[in-house]
Motif scaffolding. Structure first.
Motif, PDB file in Angstrom:
ATOM      1  N   THR A 110       0.678  -1.144   0.061  1.00 43.25           N
ATOM      2  CA  THR A 110      -0.086  -0.086   0.017  1.00 43.25           C
ATOM      3  C   THR A 110       0.855   1.235   0.027  1.00 43.25           C
ATOM      4  O   THR A 110       0.279   2.333  -0.366  1.00 43.25           O
ATOM      5  CB  THR A 110      -0.759  -0.052   1.320  1.00 43.25           C
ATOM      6  N   LEU A 118      -1.859   3.794  -2.276  1.00 48.27           N
ATOM      7  CA  LEU A 118      -3.154   4.359  -2.032  1.00 48.27           C
ATOM      8  C   LEU A 118      -2.986   5.736  -1.676  1.00 48.27           C
ATOM      9  O   LEU A 118      -4.110   6.253  -1.856  1.00 48.27           O
ATOM     10  CB  LEU A 118      -3.506   3.741  -0.786  1.00 48.27           C
ATOM     11  N   ALA A 119      -1.658   6.277  -1.580  1.00 47.27           N
ATOM     12  CA  ALA A 119      -1.797   7.975  -1.446  1.00 47.27           C
ATOM     13  C   ALA A 119      -0.216   8.052  -1.219  1.00 47.27           C
ATOM     14  O   ALA A 119       0.642   6.860  -1.198  1.00 47.27           O
ATOM     15  CB  ALA A 119      -2.235   8.273  -0.157  1.00 47.27           C
ATOM     16  N   ALA A 126      -1.340   3.977   3.085  1.00 47.48           N
ATOM     17  CA  ALA A 126      -2.599   3.580   3.597  1.00 47.48           C
ATOM     18  C   ALA A 126      -2.783   4.592   5.044  1.00 47.48           C
ATOM     19  O   ALA A 126      -3.977   5.002   5.397  1.00 47.48           O
ATOM     20  CB  ALA A 126      -2.722   2.235   4.137  1.00 47.48           C
ATOM     21  N   GLU A 154      -1.675   7.677   5.666  1.00 46.63           N
ATOM     22  CA  GLU A 154      -2.242   8.805   4.996  1.00 46.63           C
ATOM     23  C   GLU A 154      -3.728   8.835   4.703  1.00 46.63           C
ATOM     24  O   GLU A 154      -4.535   9.630   5.244  1.00 46.63           O
ATOM     25  CB  GLU A 154      -1.316   9.468   4.091  1.00 46.63           C
ATOM     26  N   ARG A 155      -4.206   7.791   3.987  1.00 45.49           N
ATOM     27  CA  ARG A 155      -5.545   7.823   3.509  1.00 45.49           C
ATOM     28  C   ARG A 155      -6.526   7.785   4.444  1.00 45.49           C
ATOM     29  O   ARG A 155      -7.629   8.076   4.471  1.00 45.49           O
ATOM     30  CB  ARG A 155      -5.657   6.836   2.236  1.00 45.49           C
ATOM     31  N   TYR A 158      -2.703  10.007  -8.246  1.00 47.67           N
ATOM     32  CA  TYR A 158      -3.874   9.202  -7.336  1.00 47.67           C
ATOM     33  C   TYR A 158      -5.325   9.686  -7.797  1.00 47.67           C
ATOM     34  O   TYR A 158      -6.069   8.745  -7.584  1.00 47.67           O
ATOM     35  CB  TYR A 158      -3.561   9.569  -6.069  1.00 47.67           C
ATOM     36  N   GLU A 159      -5.375  10.861  -8.174  1.00 46.95           N
ATOM     37  CA  GLU A 159      -7.015  11.050  -8.646  1.00 46.95           C
ATOM     38  C   GLU A 159      -7.347  10.400  -9.621  1.00 46.95           C
ATOM     39  O   GLU A 159      -8.308   9.720 -10.098  1.00 46.95           O
ATOM     40  CB  GLU A 159      -6.767  12.445  -8.823  1.00 46.95           C
ATOM     41  N   GLU A 190      -7.692   6.680  -8.954  1.00 45.61           N
ATOM     42  CA  GLU A 190      -9.011   6.519  -8.263  1.00 45.61           C
ATOM     43  C   GLU A 190     -10.105   6.554  -9.440  1.00 45.61           C
ATOM     44  O   GLU A 190     -11.203   5.690  -9.337  1.00 45.61           O
ATOM     45  CB  GLU A 190      -9.306   7.680  -7.438  1.00 45.61           C
ATOM     46  N   GLY A 245      -8.540   2.461  -3.920  1.00 49.65           N
ATOM     47  CA  GLY A 245      -7.596   3.169  -4.888  1.00 49.65           C
ATOM     48  C   GLY A 245      -7.447   2.320  -6.092  1.00 49.65           C
ATOM     49  O   GLY A 245      -8.420   1.809  -6.766  1.00 49.65           O
TER      50      GLY A 245
END
Length: 414
Positions: A227, A231-232, A236, A238-239, A307-308, A311, A338
């Protein structure tokens, strides 16, 4: 090579048949030795978030290799990568580079035990933390696929102090702390499991973990080998907004090269030799070529975060696969965080290994080979999450969904 492979997850043991041999990869594609092209949803089991053979990463690797492949001495590049990791990951104040995720988890457990003076550790069934003896208990992924969660060669003594609990089970967790409390050195978990399929930790589970470990003086270790940076940028933690005491990293942090890392609070990490007395070493740790790949990857992820976009592509793929299965009348669950995802052939949400283990393995094998025939390379086990990269376009995602629509309508799924 035993079984013809260098890692059991590559052997197609869960789906039958012979594994493909890969000749090269580029962007979102794998190319086998027979010249066939596949849309890749493995990404070397996670590292290739930028796509295969990214030009800037390859350039960094080439320039580093031209200067020499190993020195056995400190380099400025190691310090730069350490600074990048510390800046990105909330829990890490000090970091040590190693050669793999397995080495990172093994080292983190030793440091946690040394720092607390305690011996017991808690892990969760279905969470795989590499082939560390004390952690190879009720493992997921290849170990579960091959029916050997407790491997021969792992002694009773090695796992004597390992407590195995059910993932996402708060009552069981609280009971374990009620029983053992001040004996527990560490709790280690994947905040989003990738080795029993994609299974996220619930908010209640994570909050309870943080509260219980803080109260007990137990080290909370997030295994973010999968992760981390996926995921960021901060992983994880942070997320989800939960800060562990220690974190293990691998895969993306090395840009696809053999590199791992573990780190955490300064008060813990300063007990590692030579600053402290807890021994951990590695001749090739901080290898300059691997460091160059990792540093270049993290630089790109920070300056141009994908990341956007990931997503959005993840939502497109998850929605499309779910609709394809629904339209075909196939019992399923799609679980995603994600750019990690699993299509479970299961009737209920999967929250733990006991749930995942009820998935229809035969249907998954049929799905895998059906998709392979359409030029889509999915993970070769129901219990492995898929990954995709920033090079997976909307059109490629739609091509994947269209393939799934055709495959899932086959009579074998009825």
């Amino acid at each position: 090579m035993p079984g013809g492979v260098n890692s059991p997850a590559r052997a197609f043991g869960a789906v039958g048949g012979s594994p493909l041999f890969i000749e090269h990869a580029k962007g979102p594609y794998l190319f086998d030795i027979d010249g066939r092209r596949y849309i890749d949803y493995i990404g070397s089991w996670g590292p290739m978030i930028l796509g295969h053979a990214h030009a800037e990463v390859i350039d960094a690797i080439t320039k580093a290799a031209e200067k020499g492949t190993s020195y056995g001495a400190p380099t400025e590049a190691e310090s730069r990568l350490a600074e990048q990791i510390i800046e990105a990951v909330p829990s890490i104040e000090r970091v040590r580079l190693v050669n793999s995720g397995t080495e990172a988890t093994m080292s983190a457990i030793r440091v946690a035990r040394g720092a607390t003076g305690r011996e017991k550790i808690i892990k969760f069934s279905g969470n795989y933390h590499g082939h560390v003896d004390s952690l190879l208990v009720a493992a997921g992924s290849a170990a579960a696929t091959l029916g050997a969660p407790d491997s021969p060669g792992v002694t009773k003594g090695a796992v004597h102090d390992t407590i195995v609990l059910s993932y996402n089970n708060v009552d069981e967790l609280r009971a374990a702390f009620d029983q053992y409390d001040r004996e527990i050195a560490a709790v280690i978990l994947e905040p989003v499991v990738g080795n029993m399929g994609c299974v996220p930790a619930s908010k209640e589970f994570l909050v309870s973990l943080r509260e219980l470990t803080e109260k007990s003086g137990t080290v909370l270790i997030f295994d973010e080998v999968m992760t981390g940076f996926r995921l960021a940028y901060g992983g994880a933690q942070e997320r989800f907004g939960i800060t562990p005491d220690m974190t293990t990293l691998g895969k993306i942090v090395g840009g696809g090269m053999p590199l791992g890392a573990y780190g955490g609070r300064a008060s813990i990490m300063e007990q590692v030799l030579p600053a402290g007395k807890i021994f951990q070493a590695g001749t090739l740790s901080g290898n300059p070529v691997a460091v160059a790949a990792g540093s270049a990857t993290l630089k790109i992820l920070k300056e141009n975060p994908p990341y956007e976009q990931l997503e959005q592509r993840g939502e497109q793929l998850a929605t499309g696969l779910a609709k394809a299965a629904t339209d075909a009348g196939v019992t399923h669950q799609v679980q995603r965080v994600g750019s990690m995802m699993t299509l479970f052939f299961h009737s209920q949400p999967v929250r733990c290994w006991a749930d995942a283990d009820q998935s229809n393995r035969e249907q998954f094998a049929n799905y895998f080979w059906g998709m392979m025939g359409k030029g889509v390379y999915m993970p070769c086990s129901q219990f492995e999450a898929l990954f995709f990269s920033q090079t997976h376009t909307k059109a490629l995602i739609q091509e994947t969904i269209d393939a799934a629509c055709e495959v899932l309508k086959h009579p074998c799924f009825q």
